[in-house]
Design a protein around this motif. Structure first.
Motif, mmCIF file in Angstrom:
data_model
loop_
_atom_site.group_PDB
_atom_site.id
_atom_site.type_symbol
_atom_site.label_atom_id
_atom_site.label_comp_id
_atom_site.label_asym_id
_atom_site.label_seq_id
_atom_site.Cartn_x
_atom_site.Cartn_y
_atom_site.Cartn_z
ATOM 1 N N PRO A 1 0.993 -0.689 -0.395
ATOM 2 C CA PRO A 1 -0.411 0.214 -0.100
ATOM 3 C C PRO A 1 0.856 1.573 -0.493
ATOM 4 N N ILE A 2 0.741 2.184 -0.229
ATOM 5 C CA ILE A 2 1.320 3.284 -0.892
ATOM 6 C C ILE A 2 1.086 4.443 0.650
ATOM 7 N N TYR A 3 1.646 4.248 2.051
ATOM 8 C CA TYR A 3 1.028 4.784 2.710
ATOM 9 C C TYR A 3 1.321 6.148 3.520
ATOM 10 N N TYR A 4 0.173 6.527 4.391
ATOM 11 C CA TYR A 4 -0.525 7.521 4.645
ATOM 12 C C TYR A 4 0.530 8.088 5.221
ATOM 13 N N VAL A 5 0.677 9.964 5.125
ATOM 14 C CA VAL A 5 1.606 10.585 5.063
ATOM 15 C C VAL A 5 1.402 11.767 6.905
ATOM 16 N N THR B 1 4.286 6.719 -1.322
ATOM 17 C CA THR B 1 3.707 7.183 0.116
ATOM 18 C C THR B 1 1.979 8.137 -0.811
ATOM 19 N N ASP B 2 1.324 7.739 0.298
ATOM 20 C CA ASP B 2 -0.399 8.291 -0.233
ATOM 21 C C ASP B 2 -0.638 9.585 0.663
ATOM 22 N N GLU B 3 -0.670 10.727 -0.209
ATOM 23 C CA GLU B 3 0.392 12.649 0.440
ATOM 24 C C GLU B 3 -1.284 13.258 0.299
ATOM 25 N N ALA C 1 -4.313 -10.077 1.276
ATOM 26 C CA ALA C 1 -4.258 -9.064 2.405
ATOM 27 C C ALA C 1 -3.923 -10.141 3.475
ATOM 28 N N HIS C 2 -2.765 -9.628 4.443
ATOM 29 C CA HIS C 2 -2.466 -10.170 5.274
ATOM 30 C C HIS C 2 -2.873 -9.841 7.220
ATOM 31 N N GLY C 3 -2.973 -10.678 7.517
ATOM 32 C CA GLY C 3 -3.539 -10.329 9.137
ATOM 33 C C GLY C 3 -2.392 -8.759 10.136
ATOM 34 N N TRP C 4 -3.089 -9.100 11.099
ATOM 35 C CA TRP C 4 -2.749 -7.357 12.456
ATOM 36 C C TRP C 4 -2.302 -7.958 12.901
ATOM 37 N N TRP C 5 -1.266 -7.399 13.451
ATOM 38 C CA TRP C 5 -0.898 -6.959 14.172
ATOM 39 C C TRP C 5 -0.801 -6.594 15.788
ATOM 40 N N THR C 6 -1.518 -6.754 16.995
ATOM 41 C CA THR C 6 -1.541 -6.123 17.495
ATOM 42 C C THR C 6 -0.187 -6.186 18.836
ATOM 43 N N PRO D 1 5.863 6.279 10.134
ATOM 44 C CA PRO D 1 5.681 4.307 9.762
ATOM 45 C C PRO D 1 6.008 3.628 11.352
ATOM 46 N N HIS D 2 5.149 2.981 11.237
ATOM 47 C CA HIS D 2 5.318 1.865 11.827
ATOM 48 C C HIS D 2 5.749 0.460 12.704
ATOM 49 N N ILE D 3 5.119 -0.565 12.941
ATOM 50 C CA ILE D 3 5.362 -2.398 13.231
ATOM 51 C C ILE D 3 4.801 -2.506 12.080
ATOM 52 N N TYR E 1 5.998 -4.082 7.868
ATOM 53 C CA TYR E 1 5.931 -5.879 7.932
ATOM 54 C C TYR E 1 5.526 -6.323 6.377
ATOM 55 N N THR E 2 4.318 -5.107 5.856
ATOM 56 C CA THR E 2 3.727 -5.606 4.485
ATOM 57 C C THR E 2 4.893 -4.941 4.026
ATOM 58 N N THR E 3 5.814 -4.079 4.134
ATOM 59 C CA THR E 3 7.233 -3.968 3.139
ATOM 60 C C THR E 3 8.247 -5.083 2.852
ATOM 61 N N ILE F 1 -1.491 -6.168 1.228
ATOM 62 C CA ILE F 1 -2.168 -4.782 1.754
ATOM 63 C C ILE F 1 -2.653 -5.959 2.897
ATOM 64 N N GLY F 2 -3.376 -4.653 4.170
ATOM 65 C CA GLY F 2 -3.676 -5.310 5.514
ATOM 66 C C GLY F 2 -4.906 -4.991 5.120
ATOM 67 N N LYS F 3 -5.624 -6.408 6.128
ATOM 68 C CA LYS F 3 -7.323 -6.184 5.960
ATOM 69 C C LYS F 3 -8.014 -5.545 6.346
ATOM 70 N N ASP F 4 -7.461 -3.645 6.334
ATOM 71 C CA ASP F 4 -8.443 -3.138 6.919
ATOM 72 C C ASP F 4 -8.703 -2.237 4.756
ATOM 73 N N ILE F 5 -7.991 -2.611 4.480
ATOM 74 C CA ILE F 5 -7.622 -1.713 2.554
ATOM 75 C C ILE F 5 -8.412 -3.046 1.927
HETATM 76 O O1 ME8 Z 1 -4.498 2.586 4.371
HETATM 77 N N1 ME8 Z 1 -0.630 -4.758 11.455
HETATM 78 O O2 ME8 Z 1 -2.400 3.657 4.611
HETATM 79 P P1 ME8 Z 1 -2.116 3.104 6.119
HETATM 80 C C1 ME8 Z 1 -0.737 -5.294 10.141
HETATM 81 N N2 ME8 Z 1 -3.081 5.218 2.452
HETATM 82 N N3 ME8 Z 1 -0.424 -4.282 9.180
HETATM 83 C C2 ME8 Z 1 -1.036 -3.098 9.642
HETATM 84 C C3 ME8 Z 1 -0.951 -2.354 10.726
HETATM 85 C C4 ME8 Z 1 -1.025 -3.734 11.750
HETATM 86 N N4 ME8 Z 1 -1.304 -3.463 13.222
HETATM 87 N N5 ME8 Z 1 -1.043 -0.947 11.046
HETATM 88 C C5 ME8 Z 1 -0.759 -0.918 9.251
HETATM 89 C C6 ME8 Z 1 -3.910 3.265 3.696
HETATM 90 N N6 ME8 Z 1 -0.297 -1.760 9.236
HETATM 91 C C7 ME8 Z 1 -3.683 4.046 2.640
HETATM 92 C C8 ME8 Z 1 -3.157 3.371 1.661
HETATM 93 S S1 ME8 Z 1 -3.278 1.947 -0.645
HETATM 94 C C9 ME8 Z 1 -3.293 2.149 -2.589
HETATM 95 C C10 ME8 Z 1 -3.386 3.607 0.024
HETATM 96 C C11 ME8 Z 1 -0.525 -2.100 7.234
HETATM 97 O O3 ME8 Z 1 -1.061 4.312 6.461
HETATM 98 C C12 ME8 Z 1 -0.493 -2.420 6.410
HETATM 99 O O4 ME8 Z 1 -0.372 -2.929 5.127
HETATM 100 O O5 ME8 Z 1 -3.342 3.695 7.069
HETATM 101 C C13 ME8 Z 1 -1.870 -1.571 6.050
HETATM 102 O O6 ME8 Z 1 -2.911 -2.242 5.106
HETATM 103 C C14 ME8 Z 1 -1.442 -0.179 5.163
HETATM 104 O O7 ME8 Z 1 -0.233 -0.368 6.316
HETATM 105 C C15 ME8 Z 1 -2.489 0.754 5.641
HETATM 106 O O8 ME8 Z 1 -1.037 1.633 6.134
#
Ligand code: ME8
Length: 523
Positions: A14-18, A53-55, A291-296, A22-24, A28-30, A262-266
């Motif tokens: 995913p392109i991450y929100y700025v 990055t998603d800006e 879609a991978h799982g979620w880390w706590t 960044p956290h774990i 993980y995905t990267t 991606i994570g399962k959130d998206i």
């Molecule tokens: O959703 N466990 O960006 P985002 C596992 N910009 N993976 C996790 C996690 C966790 N606790 N927290 C985050 C966005 N991730 C959009 C995406 S793509 C076209 C746009 C990872 O910064 C996981 O890959 O919120 C999740 O899908 C992503 O970070 C969400 O990053």
């Protein structure tokens, strides 16, 4: 060696929100994408790895406002945090796309204009509920006790004119596509989730936001009063980043080969919005969305308010890059949820890395230095036990590609550790230290140590995608002169690649054992 390419391979994160550092979860995905692409390169694929990055959008605009800085200045600062973490984590991405770059904005506007010209986008009034943090519209019936069904936060009632993409017309095509392609959405539980979601009528997708409410976005080319909805903008990175409408040869090399991690959130945005958008544009859907799982963390959801957000830089400082990469890939089956704790991390490092791998490496190399002045000895006739070691290596090499194709990273590591265990057992059973006592046993000693070093060479080769720095260290200590990153699994995975006569470098511990009590105090 320049092996013939096995084909092309394209992987994205995913392109991450700025809006935050960044956290774990991001790491993980990267890391997973990096491990897979390195493995594919080793197999001989011509591979491309895109992250970024998603800006745009409300989250980023709000974060900038809170800091009292211009959104672009905010993005320019935050993007460095991601880029420097990826460098520290040895991420081998081929490109890094930022949605504020012209090359991306142009493609988004071109796609919008094309869709508009072909009647795929229309304007209409929208009345309903809106969740600001999720940037999503909801109808009354979607709400959970009056709140956003996704994040359970307050929603606001809005009424405004917007632009809509005719997503609903693609519903039956999408269901058909998912049903016909059982690897399009993985794991299967996520596929079922989306097929369930698609049993309800699909609505059209609102793809604009009025500028009076949100300024920070890509302007809609046919109406300057609006900017593009952040998800419509963001998903397009997967094609703008490989040259859609600007570099046709590159684009057609890699599309539709894409695997989106991606994570399962998206999941919905990637398996409903994105394929239908592509259909509207006239492009084939990506090959796979995993879609991978979620880390706590220590059993709890990571959140700023709980102050338990795991900062990857701190983990690297404490445990090292490769230990972190190994832990993330080994601890949890990809697709399942996982829990991070320092105790499990220390346990993994001590047992798998320090004990199993580290000991094998240092005792084998030390014996070659002691008994053969560090020169790789020439093996002679092989016994049953020597052949068994070779067989276990060949078995692992045969299994890995399939496991990696299924993104079963933890299974692949368990399989790889079979060579580590087999080699440790081999050394215990052949007892080279006893053979060293008698001159007549010297040929046998040479064979045993050669076999052990060769097993270590193969371990380094297979470990390289997971732990690049460790593998390189092993490779150079084994006196290998070839470039580890130019190896080919098929050719160089064969037994016997290690050349007798080469010079071993004196080993330092690969992974020093962590003293649990000292570490607890430090943490
Ligand atoms: O959703 N466990 O960006 P985002 C596992 N910009 N993976 C996790 C996690 C966790 N606790 N927290 C985050 C966005 N991730 C959009 C995406 S793509 C076209 C746009 C990872 O910064 C996981 O890959 O919120 C999740 O899908 C992503 O970070 C969400 O990053």
């Amino acid at each position: 060696m320049c092996p013939k390419s096995k084909g092309t391979f394209y992987i994205t994160t995913p392109i991450y929100y700025v809006n935050d550092v960044p956290h774990i979860g991001h790491a993980y995905t990267t890391v997973a994408a990096d491990v897979l692409v390195r493995f594919k390169r080793l197999e001989g694929y011509q591979a491309f790895f895109l992250t970024g990055t998603d800006e745009h959008g409300q989250k980023v605009e709000k974060a900038a406002q809170e800091r009292g800085v211009d959104p672009k200045v905010h993005c320019d600062e935050m993007v460095k945090r991601f880029q420097s973490l990826w460098r520290r984590l040895n991420i081998s991405n081929d490109d890094f796309i930022r949605t504020t770059e012209d090359r991306h904005k142009k493609v988004v506007q071109k796609i919008l204009q094309d869709l508009y010209d072909r009647g795929e986008i229309y304007q209409a009034s929208y009345e309903g509920w809106y969740c600001i943090p999720c940037e999503r519209f909801w109808t009354e019936k979607d709400l959970t006790e009056g709140k956003c069904p996704d994040c359970l936060r307050e929603v606001v009632e809005i009424s405004e004119k917007n632009y809509f993409f005719r997503m609903s017309q693609y519903q039956s095509w999408l269901i058909d596509h998912i049903e016909k392609n059982d690897r399009f959405i993985l794991p299967p539980s996520r596929r079922n989730e989306i097929l369930g979601f698609l049993q309800n009528p699909l609505e059209d997708l609102c793809i604009s936001r009025p500028k009076k409410r949100l300024k920070w976005g890509i302007e809609i080319p046919f109406d300057p009063d609006y900017v593009t909805y952040v998800w419509f903008d963001a998903l397009i990175n997967y094609v703008s980043g490989i040259g859609y409408s600007s570099d046709n040869p590159r684009f057609s090399d890699f599309w539709p080969e894409a695997i989106h991690l991606i994570g399962k959130d998206i999941l919905t945005t990637h398996t409903v919005y994105w394929p239908t958008m592509l259909r509207g544009i006239g492009l084939t859907p990506p090959k796979m969305v995993f879609a991978h799982g979620w880390w706590t963390v220590e059993g709890k959801k990571m959140s700023k308010s709980l102050q338990n957000v795991v900062e990857p830089n701190r983990l690297i400082d404490t445990y090292g890059v490769d230990a972190l990469r190994y832990f993330l890939m080994r601890e949890v089956p990809f697709g399942m949820d996982g829990d991070f704790s320092h105790a499990t991390m220390v346990h993994r490092i001590n047992s798998d890395l320090a004990n199993d791998l580290g000991n094998l490496f240092s005792r084998a190399l030390s014996m070659v230095i002691r008994y053969f002045d560090g020169i790789i000895p020439v093996p002679s006739s092989l016994q049953e036990i020597d052949l068994r070691l070779q067989e276990s290596s060949a078995k692992v090499i045969a299994q890995l590609p399939g496991q990696m194709n299924d993104l079963a990273f933890n299974k692949a590591l368990i399989t790889l550790w079979e060579i580590v265990s087999a080699s440790n057992k081999y050394v215990d059973e052949t007892a080279p230290w006893s053979l060293a006592k008698e001159e007549k046993d010297r040929p046998r000693l040479a064979t045993v140590l050669y076999q052990t070093l060769e097993a270590l060479r193969i371990i380094a080769l297979l470990l390289a995608p997971f732990m690049p720095t460790t593998a390189e260290k092993m490779w150079t200590h084994l006196g290998m002169e070839s470039n580890l990153w130019e190896q080919n699994l098929e050719a160089d995975g064969n037994w016997g690649g290690l050349k007798p006569g080469g010079k071993i470098v004196k080993p330092t511990p690969l992974f020093p054992r962590i003293d649990t009590t000292k570490m607890e105090k430090k943490i």
